[in-house]
Design a protein around this motif. Sequence first.
Motif, PDB file in Angstrom:
ATOM      1  N   ASP A 163      29.097 -15.595 -47.939  1.00 50.22           N
ATOM      2  CA  ASP A 163      29.153 -14.926 -46.648  1.00 50.22           C
ATOM      3  C   ASP A 163      28.441 -13.577 -46.644  1.00 50.22           C
ATOM      4  N   GLY A 164      27.803 -13.213 -47.726  1.00 44.73           N
ATOM      5  CA  GLY A 164      27.070 -11.953 -47.769  1.00 44.73           C
ATOM      6  C   GLY A 164      27.857 -10.847 -48.442  1.00 44.73           C
ATOM      7  N   PHE A 165      27.722  -9.607 -47.900  1.00 41.75           N
ATOM      8  CA  PHE A 165      28.393  -8.454 -48.489  1.00 41.75           C
ATOM      9  C   PHE A 165      29.872  -8.392 -48.143  1.00 41.75           C
ATOM     10  N   CYS A 166      30.679  -7.912 -49.084  1.00 43.42           N
ATOM     11  CA  CYS A 166      32.018  -7.418 -48.767  1.00 43.42           C
ATOM     12  C   CYS A 166      31.846  -5.922 -48.501  1.00 43.42           C
ATOM     13  N   LEU A 167      31.908  -5.504 -47.238  1.00 46.17           N
ATOM     14  CA  LEU A 167      31.615  -4.128 -46.886  1.00 46.17           C
ATOM     15  C   LEU A 167      32.841  -3.407 -46.373  1.00 46.17           C
ATOM     16  N   ASN A 168      32.708  -2.100 -46.209  1.00 46.59           N
ATOM     17  CA  ASN A 168      33.799  -1.297 -45.646  1.00 46.59           C
ATOM     18  C   ASN A 168      34.146  -1.756 -44.238  1.00 46.59           C
ATOM     19  N   LYS A 169      35.373  -1.482 -43.815  1.00 46.46           N
ATOM     20  CA  LYS A 169      35.796  -1.831 -42.462  1.00 46.46           C
ATOM     21  C   LYS A 169      35.191  -0.855 -41.455  1.00 46.46           C
ATOM     22  N   ASN A 170      34.860  -1.369 -40.278  1.00 45.71           N
ATOM     23  CA  ASN A 170      34.303  -0.509 -39.248  1.00 45.71           C
ATOM     24  C   ASN A 170      35.410   0.050 -38.354  1.00 45.71           C
ATOM     25  N   ALA A 171      35.011   0.651 -37.244  1.00 46.78           N
ATOM     26  CA  ALA A 171      35.993   1.312 -36.378  1.00 46.78           C
ATOM     27  C   ALA A 171      36.997   0.329 -35.796  1.00 46.78           C
ATOM     28  N   ASN A 172      36.598  -0.921 -35.673  1.00 50.33           N
ATOM     29  CA  ASN A 172      37.502  -1.937 -35.121  1.00 50.33           C
ATOM     30  C   ASN A 172      38.323  -2.624 -36.208  1.00 50.33           C
ATOM     31  N   ASN A 173      38.259  -2.041 -37.408  1.00 49.68           N
ATOM     32  CA  ASN A 173      39.066  -2.544 -38.518  1.00 49.68           C
ATOM     33  C   ASN A 173      38.685  -3.959 -38.944  1.00 49.68           C
ATOM     34  N   SER A 174      37.408  -4.317 -38.750  1.00 47.64           N
ATOM     35  CA  SER A 174      36.935  -5.635 -39.196  1.00 47.64           C
ATOM     36  C   SER A 174      35.758  -5.442 -40.145  1.00 47.64           C
ATOM     37  N   LYS A 175      35.585  -6.385 -41.061  1.00 48.67           N
ATOM     38  CA  LYS A 175      34.513  -6.262 -42.048  1.00 48.67           C
ATOM     39  C   LYS A 175      33.160  -6.512 -41.413  1.00 48.67           C
ATOM     40  N   GLU A 176      32.184  -5.705 -41.839  1.00 55.65           N
ATOM     41  CA  GLU A 176      30.805  -5.935 -41.431  1.00 55.65           C
ATOM     42  C   GLU A 176      30.100  -6.655 -42.570  1.00 55.65           C
ATOM     43  N   GLN A 177      29.460  -7.754 -42.260  1.00 53.96           N
ATOM     44  CA  GLN A 177      28.732  -8.482 -43.293  1.00 53.96           C
ATOM     45  C   GLN A 177      27.332  -8.810 -42.787  1.00 53.96           C
ATOM     46  N   VAL A 178      26.331  -8.435 -43.569  1.00 56.12           N
ATOM     47  CA  VAL A 178      24.957  -8.757 -43.231  1.00 56.12           C
ATOM     48  C   VAL A 178      24.669 -10.159 -43.748  1.00 56.12           C
ATOM     49  N   VAL A 179      24.514 -11.103 -42.855  1.00 56.85           N
ATOM     50  CA  VAL A 179      24.272 -12.482 -43.281  1.00 56.85           C
ATOM     51  C   VAL A 179      22.877 -12.949 -42.899  1.00 56.85           C
ATOM     52  N   LYS A 180      22.163 -12.180 -42.050  1.00 52.64           N
ATOM     53  CA  LYS A 180      20.835 -12.586 -41.638  1.00 52.64           C
ATOM     54  C   LYS A 180      20.059 -11.376 -41.127  1.00 52.64           C
ATOM     55  N   ILE A 181      18.792 -11.314 -41.465  1.00 56.11           N
ATOM     56  CA  ILE A 181      17.907 -10.280 -40.927  1.00 56.11           C
ATOM     57  C   ILE A 181      17.231 -10.850 -39.686  1.00 56.11           C
ATOM     58  N   PRO A 182      17.252 -10.133 -38.556  1.00 54.12           N
ATOM     59  CA  PRO A 182      16.648 -10.668 -37.329  1.00 54.12           C
ATOM     60  C   PRO A 182      15.149 -10.855 -37.482  1.00 54.12           C
ATOM     61  N   PRO A 183      14.540 -11.724 -36.642  1.00 53.55           N
ATOM     62  CA  PRO A 183      13.107 -11.999 -36.750  1.00 53.55           C
ATOM     63  C   PRO A 183      12.266 -10.729 -36.651  1.00 53.55           C
TER      64      PRO A 183
END
Length: 531
Positions: free
Chosen positions: A453-473
Amino acid sequence: MRLLMLFMAALSIGTIEMVNAASTTQKSSGNCPAGWVCPATPIYTSRIGAWYHLYWNKPGTPMSHWNEWTRYKPLQGYYTAGDPATVSAHFTEMKAAGIEYLIFDHTNGIGNDAGTIEANGQSILATNAKLGEGAQLKISVAIGFGLWGAKSLDAHKSEVEHIWNNYAQNPHYMKINNKPLMIMYNSIESNDCFNCNWDDSRFTVRRAGGMIDGTNPVLQKYASDGIWGWVMKSPLIISPEAITVMPGWETKHLGRNTTPIERDNGAYYMKQWLTAIKNNPRNIIVASWNDWAEETSIEPGVSVTGPKWVDSYGTEVPDFYLQITSAYGNLKKGLMSGYFYKDEDDATVYLVSNGELVAQGAMPRGKAVVSLPSGTIKKLLRPESPSGTTPNNNGTVDKISAGLFKVGTTLGYSNGGSYCLFDNMTNFTALTGKTNANGITNFPSLPTAMKNDGFCLNKNANNSKEQVVKIPPGLFKVGNSLGYANEGNGYCLFDTMANFTKLSGKTNADGIKNYEMIPPGMVNQGVCRGK
């Protein structure tokens, strides 16, 4: 190779202490150097030779050639080939790399360059005689100007006599079949070759040519004795006697209208080494140690105006090709301590540390990753089988049960169905509260049957994990590397700034979004090329 390196570089954990991801089988006899990993049966047994070029003289001396012929500078500086200090340093490096004998390049005519080439050759012989027994190398000579250049048998025979009288009687001269080895350089790739079959019963005569293309039917008749140089195009001609390998070739800077053979960041060289090792000929010849003119050199050096030899992070590594040569040259014994390896059919990179193969979560800096024949590392591994894993027949792991885990220096989290990886120790601590990897179960590989699923990252302001799974075109950059992501799930990377400018119209990376890594779920489609 470069693209894989970029992916793996993003998985580095940095401050976690190195752990053994898998134990290894190591030869117990004294033949295995301390800290190495040695198979019970040698991977190959060939003798290793290398071409050595004598036409270098220090700047300011007659026939120097450094300023006019090269785009690189040797790491030890511009030298005279026959200088005793240079010879001693070169021989030390070559011996450590597994090179056992040299082929002096006398193919442009004995007496050429006002005799400085011959003077360097004789000086090397004298210096070699003074070195300790463990530091000496065997010497042989390649000639041929009388045939390919002068097209005169008399001129050729005169050179042969010179080699017989001034080299072949030396106690350190290389012998094959109990006769001095002589390499005849000629236009063997051509049907118009002048006296290609010339021989002399006093020598073991072997052939070298100019552009050696394995698909050329004219060259197949030399397969039994092998072709001992020069420009080795893939596929190689397979011979039980000798296979020659080279890192690449380029002569346009010399004003020649030639098509370069790109080094491809070591991939070309390693592919040829793999071919040679798998066929285990009696001799493997490296072309060359120090031909900086035609840019086949493996000697450590830095770029002046030529392409840099770089690691996966784009950092120049002067001994990049010596590292590769050392890894292969010593593979007759085993895998060297402190070196990085991977099987050619597996992306997992291993470091040899304290006699163990340690799976890596990041590409090394300043180091080459050397490809081995398929299954080599798998045969050496005796993988652990921690609870919660499903080992397969190859010793890798299909699944990891829910919780934190580690693979070598990489830390991750499994929810039982998929997993993510921590990109740095700060984020690991922020999400887990742990400051180290103590007590976390170690696995021999990442789970092959689970989604990344990509990175295990810090939680954001909404208390959910941000994960980079794809770079946009569009265009993107990762560190110093520039790439392009398509509408699907693939990407390519630009191999040079010139190619980037040609395809994108941009002369710099201004305004291009920078990412810390290429998401593991995206598909590497190679080097960006125009349609």
